[in-house]
Design a protein around this motif. Structure first.
Motif, PDB file in Angstrom:
ATOM      1  N   GLY A  63       0.801  -1.222   0.000  1.00 22.60           N
ATOM      2  CA  GLY A  63       0.000   0.000   0.000  1.00 22.60           C
ATOM      3  C   GLY A  63       0.827   1.261   0.000  1.00 22.60           C
ATOM      4  N   GLY A  64       1.680   1.430   1.022  1.00 24.48           N
ATOM      5  CA  GLY A  64       2.461   2.652   1.115  1.00 24.48           C
ATOM      6  C   GLY A  64       1.576   3.885   1.199  1.00 24.48           C
ATOM      7  N   THR A  65       2.148   5.028   0.861  1.00 21.90           N
ATOM      8  CA  THR A  65       1.391   6.272   0.882  1.00 21.90           C
ATOM      9  C   THR A  65       0.330   6.290  -0.204  1.00 21.90           C
ATOM     10  OG1 THR A  65       3.322   7.416   1.779  1.00 21.90           O
ATOM     11  CG2 THR A  65       1.621   8.788   0.800  1.00 21.90           C
ATOM     12  N   SER A  66       0.546   5.542  -1.286  1.00 26.26           N
ATOM     13  CA  SER A  66      -0.433   5.498  -2.382  1.00 26.26           C
ATOM     14  C   SER A  66      -1.809   5.084  -1.884  1.00 26.26           C
ATOM     15  CB  SER A  66       0.029   4.519  -3.461  1.00 26.26           C
ATOM     16  OG  SER A  66       1.311   4.842  -3.952  1.00 26.26           O
ATOM     17  N   ALA A  67      -1.852   4.159  -0.938  1.00 28.93           N
ATOM     18  CA  ALA A  67      -3.137   3.657  -0.448  1.00 28.93           C
ATOM     19  C   ALA A  67      -3.903   4.706   0.340  1.00 28.93           C
ATOM     20  CB  ALA A  67      -2.908   2.414   0.403  1.00 28.93           C
ATOM     21  N   MET A  68      -3.221   5.764   0.809  1.00 31.94           N
ATOM     22  CA  MET A  68      -3.887   6.826   1.559  1.00 31.94           C
ATOM     23  C   MET A  68      -4.572   7.836   0.646  1.00 31.94           C
ATOM     24  SD  MET A  68      -0.966   7.725   4.374  1.00 31.94           S
ATOM     25  CE  MET A  68      -1.959   9.083   5.002  1.00 31.94           C
ATOM     26  N   ALA A  69      -4.245   7.801  -0.637  1.00 30.11           N
ATOM     27  CA  ALA A  69      -4.758   8.797  -1.573  1.00 30.11           C
ATOM     28  C   ALA A  69      -6.218   8.539  -1.906  1.00 30.11           C
ATOM     29  CB  ALA A  69      -3.905   8.783  -2.846  1.00 30.11           C
ATOM     30  N   GLY A  70      -6.831   9.525  -2.554  1.00 35.46           N
ATOM     31  CA  GLY A  70      -8.200   9.346  -3.003  1.00 35.46           C
ATOM     32  C   GLY A  70      -8.311   8.331  -4.120  1.00 35.46           C
ATOM     33  N   GLY A  71      -7.191   8.062  -4.784  1.00 37.04           N
ATOM     34  CA  GLY A  71      -7.168   7.051  -5.833  1.00 37.04           C
ATOM     35  C   GLY A  71      -7.346   7.592  -7.227  1.00 37.04           C
ATOM     36  N   ASP A  72      -7.555   8.918  -7.373  1.00 32.74           N
ATOM     37  CA  ASP A  72      -7.737   9.447  -8.724  1.00 32.74           C
ATOM     38  C   ASP A  72      -6.409   9.479  -9.465  1.00 32.74           C
ATOM     39  OD1 ASP A  72      -7.323  11.428  -6.698  1.00 32.74           O
ATOM     40  OD2 ASP A  72      -7.574  12.992  -8.197  1.00 32.74           O
ATOM     41  N   ILE A  73      -6.487   9.144 -10.753  1.00 34.99           N
ATOM     42  CA  ILE A  73      -5.322   9.137 -11.628  1.00 34.99           C
ATOM     43  C   ILE A  73      -5.595  10.081 -12.782  1.00 34.99           C
ATOM     44  CG2 ILE A  73      -3.900   7.733 -13.173  1.00 34.99           C
ATOM     45  CD1 ILE A  73      -4.220   5.421 -11.313  1.00 34.99           C
ATOM     46  N   TYR A  74      -4.628  10.923 -13.096  1.00 38.70           N
ATOM     47  CA  TYR A  74      -4.783  11.968 -14.095  1.00 38.70           C
ATOM     48  C   TYR A  74      -4.562  11.381 -15.484  1.00 38.70           C
ATOM     49  CZ  TYR A  74      -4.921  16.836 -15.556  1.00 38.70           C
ATOM     50  OH  TYR A  74      -5.291  18.025 -16.110  1.00 38.70           O
TER      51      TYR A  74
END
Length: 500
Positions: A63-74
């Motif tokens: 997961g890391g910090t990525s899992a804390m994000a809202g998950g949107d990808i540009y």
């Protein structure tokens, strides 16, 4: 015998010579350090290319910090993704490219931006192929991690000046079909399942300690700390560093990013963004660039109505068009002298700010003169700012800062209020954007631009697409991590060290 290093200590600053490694505890083609979005994507592509992959992660899970994000990808370009087209948006590759070049700032990596602009449409399909679900639905306005399971959102400054002058606006934030603020977790869960399905050798609670170099200064392995001892892993094709940024390393922040000292809260991190991956790369001559750049934001919206307010400094003066992305607004705040900043609103647009924003009411009055006096500002300073703004807003104009007409409204309905957006009081979350200098293929470069054979980096360990805080848009980091993590994995899998 010397004592084994503590697992709590960060990576060594010195590489280990291969000639000094008494034995290899494991061998593979590619070692990936870090099991966030970048590491997972790199491992997937390396394994798909036929490489034997070992993935090491200091935490007890992925997961890391990525899992804390809202998950949107540009994402966008090539006429638009399926979600964009389904909602009537036509996004050309050139518009996408021009916006990303502006967002990248004065040192935008044109080659990297071009590859992403041309490949993001196909990358959307790759994500779906890994099992990440997306709806073809759109949420208008300025939502922030809506958590409704809908897909397409406006996640940057696309419709704001000066960006809209150079690139036709289009929403490009793509959220997974997740309910609640769990989009990042869902994204990582799907990628992690794919990693395991491909047979990648995943080793948790394993800390990268030092790179191993051969007599030709090629990176050929990694020393790790696990199970109470050091172990050496031989990497026939090299090592990919995907260990995050340095948002939790106060010494590095003090040295490289002094703007952090203006912010009261801690950096955004899954708990291990200590800069160890960057320092591992630097230990063998890797150049670190844009280390002073942070993503910083201020959640002054939602509510969306507050975008119709105006931000002023402690001199009562405006300094930014408030319809820009919150990260750009926060950077302009942090660039001002002083710590006190106010969002001015009237009764028509006021709503109670979200509690997590820590934005409190600083003053209330039936006239702007009363608000000005309560804030202790110089006589006439705030009043004249509001008068000029209101006069032009009534005509749908903002000649000073070019806020879009859709967000213009005279602040003329009492009572009036000033909301405190102070740097040491309000919530200004941040993470780092600087990192190792890399080619789009992930190869780490020296300060002279030479490739370090056998060493790759992606994600926040590298300096990628997002490298200028004033241009950042939500989803750029996850887009960069996954897209260029994939490229690093493919390149490493195809390049034995002897051929590097």
């Amino acid at each position: 015998m010397s004592e084994a290093p503590s697992p709590q200590r960060s990576a060594s600053t010195r590489p280990r010579p291969a000639s000094g490694i008494p034995r290899w505890d494991a061998e593979c083609d590619v070692v990936v350090v870090g099991f966030g979005a970048a590491g997972a994507s790199a491992a997937i592509e390396a394994a798909n290319a036929g490489a034997k992959v070992i993935l090491v992660e200091v935490a007890s899970g992925s997961g890391g910090t990525s899992a804390m994000a809202g998950g949107d990808i540009y994402m966008g370009g090539n006429g638009g993704t399926e979600a964009q087209r389904a909602n009537g948006f036509h996004d050309t590759t050139e518009d996408f490219f021009r916006y990303m070049m502006m967002a990248g700032g004065p040192d935008a990596d044109e080659e990297r931006v071009r590859l992403y602009a041309e490949g993001a449409h196909a990358h959307f399909q790759w994500l779906k192929d890994q099992g990440v679900p997306y709806r073809n639905t759109y949420i208008p306005g300025k939502p922030v991690m809506p958590g409704t399971g809908d897909c397409l959102i406006l996640s940057g400054s696309e419709y704001a000046w000066p960006f809209k002058e150079s690139a036709r606006p289009c929403p490009r934030g793509h959220l997974p079909e997740a309910i609640g603020e769990t989009g990042g977790f869902m994204l990582l869960d799907k990628l992690a399942k794919r990693v395991h399905a491909l047979g990648v050798d995943v080793r948790f609670q394993t800390r990268a300690r030092a790179l191993v170099v051969d007599e030709a200064n090629r990176v050929c392995g990694l020393v790790v700390y696990a199970d109470g001892e050091e172990k050496a892993i031989r990497a026939r094709h090299g090592v990919i560093l995907c260990a995050g940024g340095f948002a939790l390393n106060e010494d590095m922040l003090r040295q490289y990013a002094p703007i952090r000292q203006r912010l009261a809260n801690d950096g955004l991190s899954g708990g291990y963004d200590d800069g160890s991956g960057i320092r591992l790369g630097m230990s063998v001559g890797g150049a670190a660039i844009h280390m002073d750049e942070l993503f910083v934001t201020l959640p002054f919206y939602p509510p969306e109505s507050h975008v119709k307010g105006i931000l002023v400094n402690d001199k009562g003066a405006r300094f930014i068009n408030e319809d820009a992305y919150g990260g750009r607004v926060a950077h302009f705040i942090a660039s001002q002298i002083g710590d006190r900043f106010f969002l001015l609103v009237d009764d028509a647009i006021f709503q109670q700010p979200s509690p997590y924003a820590k934005i409190e009411i600083a003053a209330v009055g039936s006239t702007w003169e009363e608000v000005e006096r309560e804030l202790g500002l110089s006589e006439g300073s705030l009043v004249s700012t509001v008068e000029v703004y209101n006069r032009h807003a009534a005509k749908g104009e903002d000649p000073l800062f070019h806020k879009d007409a859709s967000w213009l409204k005279p602040l003329d309905e009492p009572p009036f209020a000033a909301l405190a957006c102070h740097l040491k009081q309000a919530y200004y979350p941040f993470f780092t954007l600087g990192g190792l200098r890399v080619r789009p293929s992930g190869e780490v470069l020296t300060i002279d631009g030479d490739v370090i054979p056998g060493l790759y980096a992606a994600g926040r360990t590298a300096c990628g697409l997002p490298r200028w805080g004033k241009g950042y848009s939500s989803g750029m980091s996850l887009g960069d991590c996954t897209f260029f993590g994939r490229m690093a994995g493919r390149k490493a899998a195809a390049t034995p060290i002897a051929d590097a």
